[in-house]
Motif scaffolding. Structure first.
Motif, PDB file in Angstrom:
ATOM      1  N   ILE A   8      30.969  -0.771  34.261  1.00  0.00           N
ATOM      2  CA  ILE A   8      30.259  -2.043  34.126  1.00  0.00           C
ATOM      3  C   ILE A   8      29.930  -2.585  35.514  1.00  0.00           C
ATOM      4  O   ILE A   8      30.803  -2.682  36.387  1.00  0.00           O
ATOM      5  CB  ILE A   8      31.113  -3.064  33.358  1.00  0.00           C
ATOM      6  CG1 ILE A   8      31.403  -2.563  31.937  1.00  0.00           C
ATOM      7  CG2 ILE A   8      30.406  -4.417  33.295  1.00  0.00           C
ATOM      8  CD1 ILE A   8      32.344  -3.454  31.159  1.00  0.00           C
ATOM      9  N   GLY A  62      25.626  -8.943  27.797  1.00  0.00           N
ATOM     10  CA  GLY A  62      25.355  -8.432  29.135  1.00  0.00           C
ATOM     11  C   GLY A  62      25.816  -6.997  29.309  1.00  0.00           C
ATOM     12  O   GLY A  62      25.148  -6.191  29.970  1.00  0.00           O
ATOM     13  N   ILE A  63      26.951  -6.652  28.706  1.00  0.00           N
ATOM     14  CA  ILE A  63      27.433  -5.268  28.744  1.00  0.00           C
ATOM     15  C   ILE A  63      26.500  -4.368  27.928  1.00  0.00           C
ATOM     16  O   ILE A  63      26.163  -3.252  28.353  1.00  0.00           O
ATOM     17  CB  ILE A  63      28.876  -5.194  28.216  1.00  0.00           C
ATOM     18  CG1 ILE A  63      29.821  -5.936  29.170  1.00  0.00           C
ATOM     19  CG2 ILE A  63      29.324  -3.743  28.052  1.00  0.00           C
ATOM     20  CD1 ILE A  63      31.228  -6.117  28.645  1.00  0.00           C
ATOM     21  N   LEU A  75      26.521  -8.379  35.651  1.00  0.00           N
ATOM     22  CA  LEU A  75      26.995  -9.148  34.514  1.00  0.00           C
ATOM     23  C   LEU A  75      27.142 -10.619  34.878  1.00  0.00           C
ATOM     24  O   LEU A  75      26.736 -11.503  34.118  1.00  0.00           O
ATOM     25  CB  LEU A  75      28.329  -8.587  34.022  1.00  0.00           C
ATOM     26  CG  LEU A  75      28.980  -9.327  32.851  1.00  0.00           C
ATOM     27  CD1 LEU A  75      28.080  -9.302  31.613  1.00  0.00           C
ATOM     28  CD2 LEU A  75      30.350  -8.726  32.522  1.00  0.00           C
TER      29      LEU A  75
END
Length: 355
Positions: A35, A139-140, A40
């Protein structure tokens, strides 16, 4: 469960507007995915309160703390849980709302369903504050979709009586006010300022486009892509309507005008137009997905309004105190992106299981 969404990617949102923290648990993320934490956080910042003159003065860092699901910044296959701490609450501003429901808000229905023990401070679990953990999950998913060549972008289509008709060909995420046309964006901000000055509020429409989604996502009837996306978007407070493609405008046309003719292009089946918004029979066509969400004016306004006293069951008046957005539409743009990304990624996981 009302706070849980998804079949293959399952997320549960928890917390209240003024609780110590709000958060999300996401199950079904693939292991080994790194990630991008900076990306993010930049996405969350677009939604965060207190960033500009058009928003509430409540300011929160909205920095996620990951409690599980990661090894470093890489997903490990376990359920991912993240929280955002609430640090700038003023619960005393809401004392009068315990028995005087705000018109247009969930105060009354929450009281009917949960009784006086409900959390009314800041709207409790009904608050738009809960879109922050939605944006963590979304967002991920945006990053996971990008790995598949799928992009999701949204913009303000209209606020009050101002519409942005400029072609929406690229992301406006870098813009402080996410309209395509700067001229239209300035007029929209003038409408927001005028509403704020008169202790009122305005609403508007957010348009979202998904590029790169393959044909074949979704199912007929109750698990169609429209159903999946609409269900996620309606999890955003203040959404009053969702449409796809031409939406309600299609009702004014004849079939010969609305139908999208098929043709071959580079060995693929495409459509000459995209009035259907990239979905037929609940299943994606391979063309861009086009969805719009209508947001009502913020119900918490500063002018005196009529209400009732739930203790005496008599008519009374209410003047809402506290810090509220005169318009939530510009902050809702990343929320719509998040909801759509979650729905599309969940459907993509289902398609991969079927293949």
């Amino acid at each position: 469960m009302s706070s849980t969404y998804g079949e293959n990617l399952r997320l549960t949102i928890f917390g209240q507007s003024h609780s110590p923290a709000i958060g999300v648990t996401v199950e079904g993320l693939p292991a080994g995915f790194p990630i991008d934490m900076a990306a993010l956080q930049a996405f969350l910042d677009r939604r965060a309160p207190g960033r500009d003159k058009n928003s509430t003065s409540r300011r929160e860092a909205d920095a996620p703390e990951f409690l599980s699901g990661l090894t470093g910044s890489v997903t490990c296959g376990a359920p991912l849980t993240a929280i955002i701490r609430n640090t700038n609450t003023r619960s005393g501003d809401y004392d009068e709302l315990q028995y005087k429901p705000r018109p247009g808000h969930a105060d009354y229905t929450g009281y009917v369903k949960y009784g006086p023990s409900r959390d009314y401070a800041g709207g409790g679990h009904f608050s738009g504050r809960l879109t922050a953990p939605l944006c963590i999950a979304g967002g991920i998913c945006l990053q996971l979709l990008a790995r598949e060549g799928i992009t999701v972008r949204a913009r303000i289509r209209s606020i009050a009586d101002v519409t942005d008709d400029a072609p929406f060909t690229e992301s406006v995420a870098h813009k402080p006010f996410p309209a395509v046309s700067d001229e239209a964006g300035e007029a929209m901000q003038q409408r927001i300022a005028a509403a704020k000055e008169s202790l009122d509020s305005v609403g508007g429409i957010v348009e979202c486009i998904v590029d790169g989604a393959p044909a074949g996502l979704g199912d007929p009837m109750f698990d169609g892509m429209e159903n999946r996306i609409a269900s996620a978007i309606f999890g955003i407070p203040a959404v009053r309507g969702v449409e796809f493609g031409l939406g309600f405008e299609a009702a004014k046309l004849r079939g010969s005008q609305h139908n999208d003719p098929f043709r071959m292009e580079d060995g693929k089946v495409v459509t000459a137009t995209n009035h259907c918004g990239g979905i037929l029979g609940g299943i994606t066509t391979g063309q861009p997905l086009i969805v719009r969400a209508a947001f009502k004016p913020t119900p918490s306004i500063g002018m005196e309004q009529d209400t009732v006293d739930l203790r005496t069951m008599e008519n009374t008046t209410l003047t809402v105190r506290g810090r509220h957005d005169p318009c939530i539409v510009h902050r809702a743009v990343p929320c719509v992106e998040a909801a759509v990304a979650i729905a599309v990624y969940d459907a993509l996981l289902q398609r991969k299981k079927e293949m």
